[in-house]
Motif scaffolding. Structure first.
Motif, PDB file in Angstrom:
ATOM      1  N   SER A 120      -5.911   6.578  11.371  1.00 10.91           N
ATOM      2  CA  SER A 120      -5.058   6.932  12.319  1.00 10.91           C
ATOM      3  C   SER A 120      -4.156   5.827  12.905  1.00 10.91           C
ATOM      4  CB  SER A 120      -5.874   7.826  13.314  1.00 10.91           C
ATOM      5  OG  SER A 120      -4.805   8.126  14.415  1.00 10.91           O
ATOM      6  N   PHE A 121      -2.879   6.134  12.775  1.00  6.47           N
ATOM      7  CA  PHE A 121      -1.801   5.124  13.354  1.00  6.47           C
ATOM      8  C   PHE A 121      -0.990   5.486  14.315  1.00  6.47           C
ATOM      9  CE2 PHE A 121      -2.369   4.893   8.348  1.00  6.47           C
ATOM     10  CZ  PHE A 121      -2.985   3.717   8.366  1.00  6.47           C
ATOM     11  N   SER A 122      -1.091   4.575  15.173  1.00 11.70           N
ATOM     12  CA  SER A 122      -0.446   4.658  16.535  1.00 11.70           C
ATOM     13  C   SER A 122       0.968   4.643  16.209  1.00 11.70           C
ATOM     14  CB  SER A 122      -0.906   3.907  17.638  1.00 11.70           C
ATOM     15  OG  SER A 122      -0.905   2.859  17.354  1.00 11.70           O
ATOM     16  N   GLN A 123       1.138   3.681  15.152  1.00 10.77           N
ATOM     17  CA  GLN A 123       2.558   3.294  14.958  1.00 10.77           C
ATOM     18  C   GLN A 123       3.009   3.249  13.518  1.00 10.77           C
ATOM     19  OE1 GLN A 123       3.942  -0.380  17.141  1.00 10.77           O
ATOM     20  NE2 GLN A 123       5.789  -0.214  16.226  1.00 10.77           N
ATOM     21  N   VAL A 124       4.158   3.680  12.995  1.00 13.69           N
ATOM     22  CA  VAL A 124       4.337   3.545  11.634  1.00 13.69           C
ATOM     23  C   VAL A 124       5.893   2.646  11.537  1.00 13.69           C
ATOM     24  CG1 VAL A 124       4.928   4.593   9.382  1.00 13.69           C
ATOM     25  CG2 VAL A 124       3.431   5.716  10.729  1.00 13.69           C
ATOM     26  N   THR A 125       5.717   1.603  10.922  1.00  7.96           N
ATOM     27  CA  THR A 125       6.995   0.766  10.665  1.00  7.96           C
ATOM     28  C   THR A 125       7.432   0.706   9.368  1.00  7.96           C
ATOM     29  OG1 THR A 125       5.972  -0.640  12.585  1.00  7.96           O
ATOM     30  CG2 THR A 125       7.758  -1.630  11.200  1.00  7.96           C
ATOM     31  N   VAL A 126       8.764   0.777   9.075  1.00  8.09           N
ATOM     32  CA  VAL A 126       9.377   0.480   7.947  1.00  8.09           C
ATOM     33  C   VAL A 126      10.254  -0.731   7.875  1.00  8.09           C
ATOM     34  CG1 VAL A 126      11.084   1.532   6.335  1.00  8.09           C
ATOM     35  CG2 VAL A 126       9.866   3.062   7.837  1.00  8.09           C
ATOM     36  N   GLU A 127      10.126  -1.431   6.914  1.00  9.58           N
ATOM     37  CA  GLU A 127      10.848  -2.850   6.741  1.00  9.58           C
ATOM     38  C   GLU A 127      11.572  -2.933   5.284  1.00  9.58           C
ATOM     39  OE1 GLU A 127       8.056  -6.134   7.348  1.00  9.58           O
ATOM     40  OE2 GLU A 127       7.917  -5.705   9.512  1.00  9.58           O
ATOM     41  N   GLY A 128      12.573  -3.668   5.414  1.00 13.49           N
ATOM     42  CA  GLY A 128      13.487  -4.005   4.105  1.00 13.49           C
ATOM     43  C   GLY A 128      14.386  -2.978   3.753  1.00 13.49           C
TER      44      GLY A 128
ATOM     45  N   GLN B 113      -2.397  -1.954   9.040  1.00 11.71           N
ATOM     46  CA  GLN B 113      -2.642  -3.048   9.895  1.00 11.71           C
ATOM     47  C   GLN B 113      -3.031  -2.587  11.261  1.00 11.71           C
ATOM     48  OE1 GLN B 113       0.886  -5.371   9.928  1.00 11.71           O
ATOM     49  NE2 GLN B 113       0.721  -6.093   7.625  1.00 11.71           N
ATOM     50  N   GLY B 114      -4.478  -2.436  11.217  1.00 12.49           N
ATOM     51  CA  GLY B 114      -4.928  -1.996  12.540  1.00 12.49           C
ATOM     52  C   GLY B 114      -4.427  -0.520  12.879  1.00 12.49           C
ATOM     53  N   GLY B 115      -3.892  -0.361  13.961  1.00 17.00           N
ATOM     54  CA  GLY B 115      -3.275   1.295  14.303  1.00 17.00           C
ATOM     55  C   GLY B 115      -1.968   1.178  13.991  1.00 17.00           C
ATOM     56  N   THR B 116      -1.443   0.297  13.105  1.00 17.92           N
ATOM     57  CA  THR B 116       0.045   0.229  12.687  1.00 17.92           C
ATOM     58  C   THR B 116      -0.176   0.431  11.124  1.00 17.92           C
ATOM     59  OG1 THR B 116       0.788  -1.197  14.379  1.00 17.92           O
ATOM     60  CG2 THR B 116       2.223  -1.191  12.583  1.00 17.92           C
ATOM     61  N   LEU B 117       0.840   1.530  10.642  1.00 14.23           N
ATOM     62  CA  LEU B 117       0.973   1.373   9.332  1.00 14.23           C
ATOM     63  C   LEU B 117       2.453   0.862   8.770  1.00 14.23           C
ATOM     64  CD1 LEU B 117       0.207   2.534   6.263  1.00 14.23           C
ATOM     65  CD2 LEU B 117       1.497   4.835   6.955  1.00 14.23           C
ATOM     66  N   LEU B 118       2.399  -0.115   7.949  1.00 16.52           N
ATOM     67  CA  LEU B 118       3.668  -1.055   7.611  1.00 16.52           C
ATOM     68  C   LEU B 118       4.062  -0.437   6.486  1.00 16.52           C
ATOM     69  CD1 LEU B 118       5.902  -3.123   8.064  1.00 16.52           C
ATOM     70  CD2 LEU B 118       4.390  -4.784   7.108  1.00 16.52           C
ATOM     71  N   ILE B 119       5.354  -0.062   6.200  1.00 17.46           N
ATOM     72  CA  ILE B 119       5.856   0.471   4.669  1.00 17.46           C
ATOM     73  C   ILE B 119       6.995  -0.632   4.513  1.00 17.46           C
ATOM     74  CG2 ILE B 119       7.089   2.300   3.640  1.00 17.46           C
ATOM     75  CD1 ILE B 119       6.070   4.420   5.411  1.00 17.46           C
ATOM     76  N   ARG B 120       6.685  -1.268   3.827  1.00 17.19           N
ATOM     77  CA  ARG B 120       7.976  -2.231   3.057  1.00 17.19           C
ATOM     78  C   ARG B 120       8.435  -1.926   1.882  1.00 17.19           C
ATOM     79  NH1 ARG B 120       4.669  -6.297   3.282  1.00 17.19           N
ATOM     80  NH2 ARG B 120       5.246  -6.939   5.468  1.00 17.19           N
ATOM     81  N   VAL B 121       9.675  -1.922   1.691  1.00 12.97           N
ATOM     82  CA  VAL B 121      10.445  -1.393   0.582  1.00 12.97           C
ATOM     83  C   VAL B 121      11.450  -2.510   0.389  1.00 12.97           C
ATOM     84  CG1 VAL B 121      10.117   1.061   1.075  1.00 12.97           C
ATOM     85  CG2 VAL B 121      12.182  -0.086   2.134  1.00 12.97           C
ATOM     86  N   LYS B 122      11.939  -2.340  -0.909  1.00 15.13           N
ATOM     87  CA  LYS B 122      13.084  -3.169  -1.335  1.00 15.13           C
ATOM     88  C   LYS B 122      13.812  -2.174  -2.291  1.00 15.13           C
ATOM     89  CE  LYS B 122      14.629  -6.880  -4.308  1.00 15.13           C
ATOM     90  NZ  LYS B 122      13.985  -7.953  -5.555  1.00 15.13           N
ATOM     91  N   GLU B 123      15.109  -1.828  -1.595  1.00 16.91           N
ATOM     92  CA  GLU B 123      15.949  -0.919  -2.318  1.00 16.91           C
ATOM     93  C   GLU B 123      16.356  -1.353  -3.698  1.00 16.91           C
ATOM     94  OE1 GLU B 123      19.008  -0.185   0.509  1.00 16.91           O
ATOM     95  OE2 GLU B 123      17.827   0.920   1.711  1.00 16.91           O
ATOM     96  N   TYR B 124      16.602  -0.309  -4.644  1.00 20.38           N
ATOM     97  CA  TYR B 124      17.178  -0.477  -5.773  1.00 20.38           C
ATOM     98  C   TYR B 124      18.661  -1.191  -5.544  1.00 20.38           C
ATOM     99  CZ  TYR B 124      14.087   1.241  -9.117  1.00 20.38           C
ATOM    100  OH  TYR B 124      13.016   1.740  -9.821  1.00 20.38           O
ATOM    101  N   PRO B 125      19.332  -2.197  -6.406  1.00 25.45           N
ATOM    102  CA  PRO B 125      20.709  -2.526  -6.104  1.00 25.45           C
ATOM    103  C   PRO B 125      21.730  -1.624  -6.421  1.00 25.45           C
ATOM    104  CG  PRO B 125      19.822  -3.420  -8.219  1.00 25.45           C
ATOM    105  CD  PRO B 125      18.639  -2.676  -7.561  1.00 25.45           C
TER     106      PRO B 125
END
Length: 797
Positions: free
Chosen positions: A47-55, A102-114
């Motif tokens: 269970s995640f209190s926060q979902v973060t998107v990076e990249g 990452q604990g209560g945080t779900l980190l979604i890291r992406v790299k977009e197609y060029p």
């Protein structure tokens, strides 16, 4: 809990996708096994209190969260985390994806197609960049997708395969640029064209390989292999060829014929293919007893029986059956019998190889045409397609009429493909007729050179469009010139004038002649509007008006008083008859005329041949300066013998010009034997003024000829497209209104028969069917001019 390591999505590889899934599964499994302080329930859910998107740069975070399908405070299992990962990957927008709890945080890291900076093609010669760009879906200023690039490479490979280059390879490559951009390059290695070296058949007894090859759409490689596109293997075309072969045999009575197999074998060097059709012919059947019965009350079957036009003993053909069904259905409609079907019931007689046909009038289902939908016609107007149907919305549904409408649509020549099918409508008694078409180019612009024994070398230019503005109209502008001749014309044809089965034609022409076979010049200019319409299944009638002006110029006139004439030597140049006709100036002929044609080949009832009858008359005198009647007639019959390998043809043709009110014909509207009796030069036979120095050919008011021809294979490899022929011609040109020739003498205009025999070579080339004639005159007058060789474009009646 171990920190998850995000899976890396490598460029365009399905194996990398498996690695990504394996890495994530390994992380989830490790998290469950190596967390001894967690309870079993805690190891299986998160269970995640926060979902973060990076990249992300171009794709916003809410869209990525939408792909993942995981919200704040939502309890998810390890399997659901894996599903979220797969959904993000399958969006096709990201080159790399990593999901890290990452604990209560779900980190979604992406790299977009060029982004694709530019799409290039390298190594292609046979297919130009413009063609390949239309095939590829990857485009500049769009996100690069490895799967789409692979699909584009496969599509380009297929396009090359259609042109016979089976060894082609297409590799998509990317070149990295700044700002997360790439250049997409398709590297093409074309390889050699793989042609069909041989088309052969197994199981055929009634027809030779040579005859069957003429039927197929697929051809084997020949002399013009660089120009002919049908000598490469297209698997889809083989299916069409199977049906064409079956139709060929069916129309000749082989009702049990089957195409058992059509296989292609590529040689080890991959530079040629051998295609083999295996057929089972069966026995040839003829028509036996023909009858009609009615299962509909109140119908006088005798009227229907009288309409049947099938003779027992005639070779069976589906076209004959269809023709008789159409005739009976038309009678039923005239009698107000809707929803009546004609059911041909066949009884086989194995003993005498005949088929008894019973045409049964039955009551069909009450089904109506709800509507006709047309799709795919980006250029052609709907009305052009709709007028090929004899059925409209609300009419009773007739499957046979729908099939015939499909054939008429295909016969237009406007579409690469046309399909017509009936689908269920809004109710059980309704059907929707779906028409799907695929447009093709219908215009042409051509430039070329010509050669004729009579006209010499010349140049031609023409512009034509058979589907003008998508209206189905034909427009043509042409210009040609020989050594000293000029011919130009403008033609317009509206095939459905006033929305009816009425063809409107308009032709304007200008012709100037000056050749070695006539020591004078002519100039003709005119217009001719006409309408043409059917009067029966095989008969048509054309009504026309013509307005033309003829001029004879530069007739040579030399007398003894001419200072350039040597002493004691008189010369009169051309015939005084031509002098008189030149002095007529530029008379205008205003004429109404008609042509009736009956062509049995239209119905296709006799696949081996048929006959053509044509009769024309033009009456000049509706204004203008000319009072005359011109009549021509032609009768032609042809048939194929010896397993359809030999074609026999007989042609009878004649004409007459009759003048009124004391007028006389002119050389511009009299008949010459040119092209009608072979073995003689143009203007080489008929009345001639022998007392004139030029011995001018004057033509005649009458002509009659009979021509007999046969063409046959020569035994040469048929990919050369060369056949042989024999011919024999007999006829005459005669009759003048004025026979007072030069020097007060007379011209012999009596009917004197001429005859000739000869041999021909027919050569089918990409520029047209050429005919080489080698002839010998057997019966001629002393003043006739022979011609032992002639090269022409082969024409068909």
């Amino acid at each position: 809990m171990d920190q998850a390591t995000g899976a890396h999505l490598a460029q365009g590889g399905s194996g990398n996708t498996l690695l990504r899934a394996t890495a994530l599964s390994f992380f989830l499994a490790t998290s469950a096994l190596c967390g001894p302080m967690l309870t079993r329930a805690e190891a299986q859910s998160y269970s995640f209190s926060q979902v973060t998107v990076e990249g992300n740069q171009r794709v916003d975070a809410p869209s990525i969260l939408g792909f993942a399908g995981i919200g704040r405070g939502q309890t998810v299992t390890a399997g659901e985390l894996n599903d979220a990962y797969q959904r993000i990957v399958n969006s096709g927008l990201f080159e790399e994806v990593a999901i890290s709890p990452q604990g209560g945080t779900l980190l979604i890291r992406v790299k977009e197609y060029p982004m694709i900076n530019i799409v290039n093609f390298e190594g292609n010669k046979k297919l130009k960049d413009e063609v390949l760009a239309d095939i590829a879906k990857s485009q500049s200023r769009r996100a690069y997708s490895p799967s789409q690039a692979e699909a584009d490479a496969a599509a380009i490979t297929e396009a090359y395969r259609q042109s016979g280059r089976l060894a082609v390879t297409v590799d998509p490559r990317i070149i990295r640029r700044s700002d997360n951009r790439v250049d997409l390059v398709f590297e093409v290695t074309e390889g050699r064209v793989v042609e069909i070296e041989r088309l052969s058949f197994v199981g055929n007894r009634a027809f030779s390989d040579r005859r069957l090859r003429q039927v197929l759409e697929t051809k084997q490689a020949g002399l013009f292999r660089q120009l002919v596109q049908r000598d490469t293997l297209v698997p889809e075309r083989l299916d069409t060829d199977k049906q064409v072969l079956r139709d060929f045999y069916l129309s000749r009575g082989y009702i049990d014929m089957q195409v058992l197999d059509a296989s292609a074998e590529t040689v080890r060097e991959r530079d040629a293919q051998f295609v083999t059709f295996t057929v089972q012919e069966g026995q040839k059947f003829s028509f036996g007893k023909i009858s009609a019965v009615s299962e509909v009350e109140g119908v006088d079957i005798a009227e229907f029986q009288a309409l049947l036009k099938i003779r027992p003993g005639v070779t069976y053909s589906p076209a004959i059956i269809e023709n008789n069904i159409a005739r009976l259905e038309a009678l039923a409609l005239r009698k107000g019998l809707n929803f009546v079907r004609i059911d041909p019931r066949v009884t086989r007689n194995e003993r005498d190889m005949t088929l008894d046909i019973e045409f049964a009038l039955t009551r069909g289902e009450k089904i109506f045409v709800e509507r006709i939908d047309i799709e795919g016609n980006t250029t052609t107007l709907d009305q052009v397609v709709r007028r090929q149907f004899r059925t409209v919305e609300g009419d009773p549904f007739n499957p046979r009429e729908i099939r015939q409408s499909a054939e008429r649509i295909r016969a237009l020549g406007f579409f690469d493909n046309a399909s017509v099918e009936a689908q269920p409508g809004s109710g059980p008694d309704q059907v929707v007729v779906k028409v799907g078409v695929e447009e093709k180019p219908t215009g042409s612009l051509s430039f070329g050179a010509t050669y004729g024994v009579a006209a010499g070398f010349g140049a031609t230019a023409s512009l034509s469009e058979s589907n003008f503005l998508g209206r189905g109209q034909y427009v043509s502008v042409s210009f040609s010139t020989g050594t000293a001749d000029v011919n130009s014309s403008v033609t317009f044809i509206e095939p459905a004038f006033l929305g009816r089965d009425l063809k409107f034609k308009f032709n304007a022409f200008y012709t100037r002649t000056s050749n070695q076979y006539a020591l004078y010049d002519t100039q003709l200019i005119g217009i001719s509007p006409a309408i043409e319409f059917p009067v029966s299944q095989n008969g048509t009638l054309e009504l026309r008006y013509s307005l033309r002006q003829d001029q004879i110029r530069n007739v040579e006139r030399v007398t003894a008083d001419d200072p350039t004439t040597p002493e004691n030597e008189a010369s009169n140049g051309s015939s005084e008859i031509l002098w008189a006709e030149e002095d007529m100036g530029k008379p205008i002929a205003s004429a109404f005329g008609y042509t009736y044609s009956f062509d049995s080949r239209k119905s296709g009832l006799n696949p081996k041949g048929g006959y053509l009858l044509r009769f024309s008359q033009d009456f000049a005198g509706a204004g203008g300066d000319v009072r005359s009647m011109t009549t021509t007639a032609l009768a032609m019959a042809e048939t194929k013998v010896y397993h359809d390998d030999i074609t026999l043809r007989a042609i009878f043709e004649g004409g007459a010009v009759n003048t009124f009110n004391g007028g006389s014909s002119r050389v511009t509207n009299r008949f010459f034997g040119t092209g009608k009796i072979r073995g003689f030069e143009p203007n080489g036979l008929g009345p001639r003024d022998l007392l004139a120095d030029n011995e001018d050919a004057l033509g005649g008011n009458y002509f009659a000829v009979a021509r007999f021809e046969a063409d046959f294979p020569l035994g040469l490899p048929e990919e050369y497209n060369i056949r042989g022929g024999l011919f024999a011609d007999i006829g005459s040109v005669w009759g003048l209104d004025n026979v007072a020739g030069s020097g007060g003498g007379t011209v012999d205009d009596s009917m004197q028969l001429r005859s000739a025999i000869g041999a021909s070579l027919f050569w089918e080339t990409p520029i047209g069917p050429l005919r080489f004639n080698f002839s010998k005159a057997l019966q001629k007058e002393s003043y006739d001019q022979e011609q032992n060789f002639d090269l022409t474009i082969s024409t068909k009646f």
